[in-house]
Design a protein around this motif. Structure first.
Motif, PDB file in Angstrom:
ATOM      1  N   ARG A  94     -60.698 -13.573  11.944  1.00  0.00           N
ATOM      2  CA  ARG A  94     -61.971 -14.037  12.477  1.00  0.00           C
ATOM      3  C   ARG A  94     -63.088 -13.628  11.525  1.00  0.00           C
ATOM      4  N   ARG A  95     -64.116 -14.422  11.501  1.00  0.00           N
ATOM      5  CA  ARG A  95     -65.273 -14.050  10.678  1.00  0.00           C
ATOM      6  C   ARG A  95     -65.874 -12.763  11.245  1.00  0.00           C
ATOM      7  N   PRO A  96     -66.482 -11.948  10.411  1.00  0.00           N
ATOM      8  CA  PRO A  96     -67.105 -10.718  10.916  1.00  0.00           C
ATOM      9  C   PRO A  96     -68.155 -11.025  11.984  1.00  0.00           C
ATOM     10  N   ALA A  97     -68.103 -10.268  13.062  1.00  0.00           N
ATOM     11  CA  ALA A  97     -69.055 -10.496  14.151  1.00  0.00           C
ATOM     12  C   ALA A  97     -70.485 -10.221  13.705  1.00  0.00           C
ATOM     13  N   LEU A  98     -70.654  -9.254  12.794  1.00  0.00           N
ATOM     14  CA  LEU A  98     -71.983  -8.911  12.277  1.00  0.00           C
ATOM     15  C   LEU A  98     -72.041  -9.248  10.791  1.00  0.00           C
ATOM     16  N   PRO A  99     -72.921 -10.166  10.375  1.00  0.00           N
ATOM     17  CA  PRO A  99     -73.019 -10.517   8.951  1.00  0.00           C
ATOM     18  C   PRO A  99     -73.714  -9.410   8.165  1.00  0.00           C
ATOM     19  N   ARG A 100     -72.958  -8.405   7.775  1.00  0.00           N
ATOM     20  CA  ARG A 100     -73.552  -7.197   7.202  1.00  0.00           C
ATOM     21  C   ARG A 100     -74.228  -7.450   5.861  1.00  0.00           C
ATOM     22  N   LYS A 101     -73.589  -8.242   5.023  1.00  0.00           N
ATOM     23  CA  LYS A 101     -74.199  -8.487   3.703  1.00  0.00           C
ATOM     24  C   LYS A 101     -75.490  -9.294   3.824  1.00  0.00           C
ATOM     25  N   ASP A 148     -63.825 -18.660  10.769  1.00  0.00           N
ATOM     26  CA  ASP A 148     -62.504 -18.102  11.018  1.00  0.00           C
ATOM     27  C   ASP A 148     -61.507 -18.704  10.035  1.00  0.00           C
ATOM     28  N   LYS A 149     -60.452 -17.959   9.729  1.00  0.00           N
ATOM     29  CA  LYS A 149     -59.468 -18.414   8.749  1.00  0.00           C
ATOM     30  C   LYS A 149     -58.112 -18.596   9.402  1.00  0.00           C
ATOM     31  N   GLY A 150     -57.525 -19.784   9.205  1.00  0.00           N
ATOM     32  CA  GLY A 150     -56.170 -20.042   9.674  1.00  0.00           C
ATOM     33  C   GLY A 150     -56.027 -20.165  11.173  1.00  0.00           C
ATOM     34  N   MET A 151     -57.089 -20.487  11.905  1.00  0.00           N
ATOM     35  CA  MET A 151     -57.029 -20.513  13.361  1.00  0.00           C
ATOM     36  C   MET A 151     -57.185 -21.907  13.947  1.00  0.00           C
ATOM     37  N   GLU A 152     -57.140 -22.932  13.092  1.00  0.00           N
ATOM     38  CA  GLU A 152     -57.273 -24.277  13.612  1.00  0.00           C
ATOM     39  C   GLU A 152     -56.077 -24.608  14.501  1.00  0.00           C
ATOM     40  N   GLY A 153     -56.359 -25.045  15.715  1.00  0.00           N
ATOM     41  CA  GLY A 153     -55.302 -25.443  16.631  1.00  0.00           C
ATOM     42  C   GLY A 153     -54.546 -24.296  17.268  1.00  0.00           C
ATOM     43  N   THR A 159     -54.783 -15.396  19.611  1.00  0.00           N
ATOM     44  CA  THR A 159     -55.210 -14.786  18.354  1.00  0.00           C
ATOM     45  C   THR A 159     -56.022 -13.517  18.604  1.00  0.00           C
ATOM     46  N   GLY A 160     -56.762 -13.496  19.718  1.00  0.00           N
ATOM     47  CA  GLY A 160     -57.491 -12.277  20.060  1.00  0.00           C
ATOM     48  C   GLY A 160     -56.548 -11.133  20.361  1.00  0.00           C
ATOM     49  N   ARG A 161     -55.447 -11.433  21.048  1.00  0.00           N
ATOM     50  CA  ARG A 161     -54.449 -10.398  21.339  1.00  0.00           C
ATOM     51  C   ARG A 161     -53.796  -9.900  20.054  1.00  0.00           C
ATOM     52  N   VAL A 162     -53.526 -10.822  19.127  1.00  0.00           N
ATOM     53  CA  VAL A 162     -52.957 -10.420  17.837  1.00  0.00           C
ATOM     54  C   VAL A 162     -53.924  -9.504  17.100  1.00  0.00           C
ATOM     55  N   ALA A 163     -55.198  -9.885  17.080  1.00  0.00           N
ATOM     56  CA  ALA A 163     -56.199  -9.072  16.389  1.00  0.00           C
ATOM     57  C   ALA A 163     -56.283  -7.680  16.996  1.00  0.00           C
ATOM     58  N   ASN A 164     -56.219  -7.587  18.311  1.00  0.00           N
ATOM     59  CA  ASN A 164     -56.258  -6.278  18.965  1.00  0.00           C
ATOM     60  C   ASN A 164     -55.033  -5.442  18.613  1.00  0.00           C
ATOM     61  N   ASP A 209     -47.028 -15.645  12.823  1.00  0.00           N
ATOM     62  CA  ASP A 209     -46.226 -16.217  13.898  1.00  0.00           C
ATOM     63  C   ASP A 209     -46.035 -15.144  14.954  1.00  0.00           C
ATOM     64  N   PRO A 210     -46.928 -15.063  15.948  1.00  0.00           N
ATOM     65  CA  PRO A 210     -46.878 -13.967  16.911  1.00  0.00           C
ATOM     66  C   PRO A 210     -45.564 -13.864  17.666  1.00  0.00           C
ATOM     67  N   GLY A 211     -44.852 -14.996  17.873  1.00  0.00           N
ATOM     68  CA  GLY A 211     -43.605 -14.940  18.622  1.00  0.00           C
ATOM     69  C   GLY A 211     -43.835 -14.345  19.997  1.00  0.00           C
ATOM     70  N   ASP A 212     -43.007 -13.367  20.360  1.00  0.00           N
ATOM     71  CA  ASP A 212     -43.193 -12.658  21.616  1.00  0.00           C
ATOM     72  C   ASP A 212     -44.129 -11.485  21.351  1.00  0.00           C
ATOM     73  N   LEU A 213     -45.426 -11.734  21.464  1.00  0.00           N
ATOM     74  CA  LEU A 213     -46.407 -10.728  21.087  1.00  0.00           C
ATOM     75  C   LEU A 213     -46.315  -9.491  21.967  1.00  0.00           C
ATOM     76  N   THR A 214     -45.969  -9.660  23.231  1.00  0.00           N
ATOM     77  CA  THR A 214     -45.865  -8.502  24.125  1.00  0.00           C
ATOM     78  C   THR A 214     -44.825  -7.520  23.600  1.00  0.00           C
ATOM     79  N   ALA A 215     -43.656  -8.036  23.209  1.00  0.00           N
ATOM     80  CA  ALA A 215     -42.621  -7.160  22.668  1.00  0.00           C
ATOM     81  C   ALA A 215     -43.036  -6.581  21.326  1.00  0.00           C
ATOM     82  N   ALA A 216     -43.650  -7.415  20.480  1.00  0.00           N
ATOM     83  CA  ALA A 216     -44.083  -6.941  19.173  1.00  0.00           C
ATOM     84  C   ALA A 216     -45.112  -5.825  19.310  1.00  0.00           C
ATOM     85  N   ARG A 217     -46.054  -6.011  20.213  1.00  0.00           N
ATOM     86  CA  ARG A 217     -47.088  -5.002  20.398  1.00  0.00           C
ATOM     87  C   ARG A 217     -46.494  -3.709  20.948  1.00  0.00           C
ATOM     88  N   LYS A 218     -45.527  -3.852  21.849  1.00  0.00           N
ATOM     89  CA  LYS A 218     -44.866  -2.674  22.401  1.00  0.00           C
ATOM     90  C   LYS A 218     -44.151  -1.905  21.299  1.00  0.00           C
TER      91      LYS A 218
END
Length: 291
Positions: A94-101, A148-153, A159-164, A209-218
């Motif tokens: 995701r693009r930075p929430a705060l444009p620091r530069k 954002d990069k690579g998030m089309e569709g 994707t938010g869960r992956v980022a977390n 490829d998040p797959g089964d993100l719940t298992a991956a995160r665990k």
């Protein structure tokens, strides 16, 4: 004649023997570019701060404000460069929430405008200084990533869960790298850095490829939390005792954890929950024994 080092953990070391567990590719970190320019911007603040103490109260306050703007601009710019490097290293980001530069450019312009006010140059010149200063800042550092990069569709919630999950994993890796500093051993620090690079290769796989993100995160949570806790305990023990046996056990633990990456990646992508749950249980027991 000098001989190139080719040890077990050398980047040029031979590949594992056939039939053995394959190590995941170790990704070279994307380093922030232009940090020296941010340092130069920070040092330029003293051109306003030092003379300010010899001026009258009005000019002193304006000089301090200008120097403070440049210091804040340098800090925001440095953080923006780091955020941009993290953005560039990921397939999904995701693009930075705060444009620091961009904010750094605004503050640089404000600092130069205050300098024009101190010099009593009317209204036009301070505005021109601000515009030129902001433009030079953008020319030196560029803009923040604006999309954002690579998030089309791709589902935004997923994707938010992956980022977390990745952010949580990065926090564990940072804890490991901070803890191993207490051991005061450069080779161990490099070993942990190699482990962190291997872990990030798994992060990139889960992002792609998040797959089964719940298992991956665990798995990532148990895996990296256990590795961090083991590192904290080992570093405290090794700093006091220089115990060679404990060091060998710790390095063996890192190696064992690294060599499971390829198998776990396959399990994540195939959604093989049964095998993955068994592996999680085995990993949890192994980490308990190593503690």
């Amino acid at each position: 004649m000098a001989e190139r080092f080719g040890g077990k953990y050398s980047p040029q070391s031979p590949s594992p023997a056939a039939g053995g567990p394959a190590l995941p590719p170790v990704l070279a970190p994307v380093l922030p570019r232009g940090l020296w320019r941010a340092t130069a911007l920070f040092l330029s603040a003293f051109l306003f701060l030092i003379p300010a103490f010899g001026d009258d109260p009005r000019d002193m306050l304006l000089g301090l404000a200008a120097g403070g703007c440049l210091i804040l601009s340098a800090w925001l710019t440095r953080e923006g460069l780091r955020a941009e490097a993290a953005y560039a290293s990921r397939k999904l980001a995701r693009r930075p929430a705060l444009p620091r530069k961009a904010l750094g450019a605004v503050l640089t312009g404000a600092a130069l405008a205050l300098g024009g006010v101190i010099a009593d140059q009317g209204l036009v010149y301070p505005v021109l200084y601000a515009l030129v200063g902001a433009a030079l800042h953008l020319g030196a550092f560029g803009l923040d990533p604006m999309a954002d990069k690579g998030m089309e569709g791709i589902d935004a919630f997923q994707t938010g869960r992956v980022a977390n999950a990745v952010a949580e994993g990065e926090a564990y890796l940072k804890g490991m790298q901070d803890a191993i500093l207490r051991a005061r051993d450069r080779s161990l620090e490099r070993r942990v850095d190699q482990f962190a690079a291997a872990a990030r290769s798994l992060f990139r796989t889960v992002e792609a490829d998040p797959g089964d993100l719940t298992a991956a995160r665990k798995y990532l949570s148990i895996y990296l939390m256990g590795a961090r806790d083991a590192t904290v305990k080992f570093a405290d023990h090794y700093a006091q005792t220089q115990d060679a046996s404990a060091r060998a056990d710790y390095e063996a633990l890192l190696t064992d954890l690294e060599t499971t990456f390829a198998q776990k990646t396959t399990a994540f992508l195939s959604n093989n929950r049964t095998d993955l749950d068994v592996e999680i249980a085995v990993l949890r027991d192994r980490l308990k024994l190593d503690h």
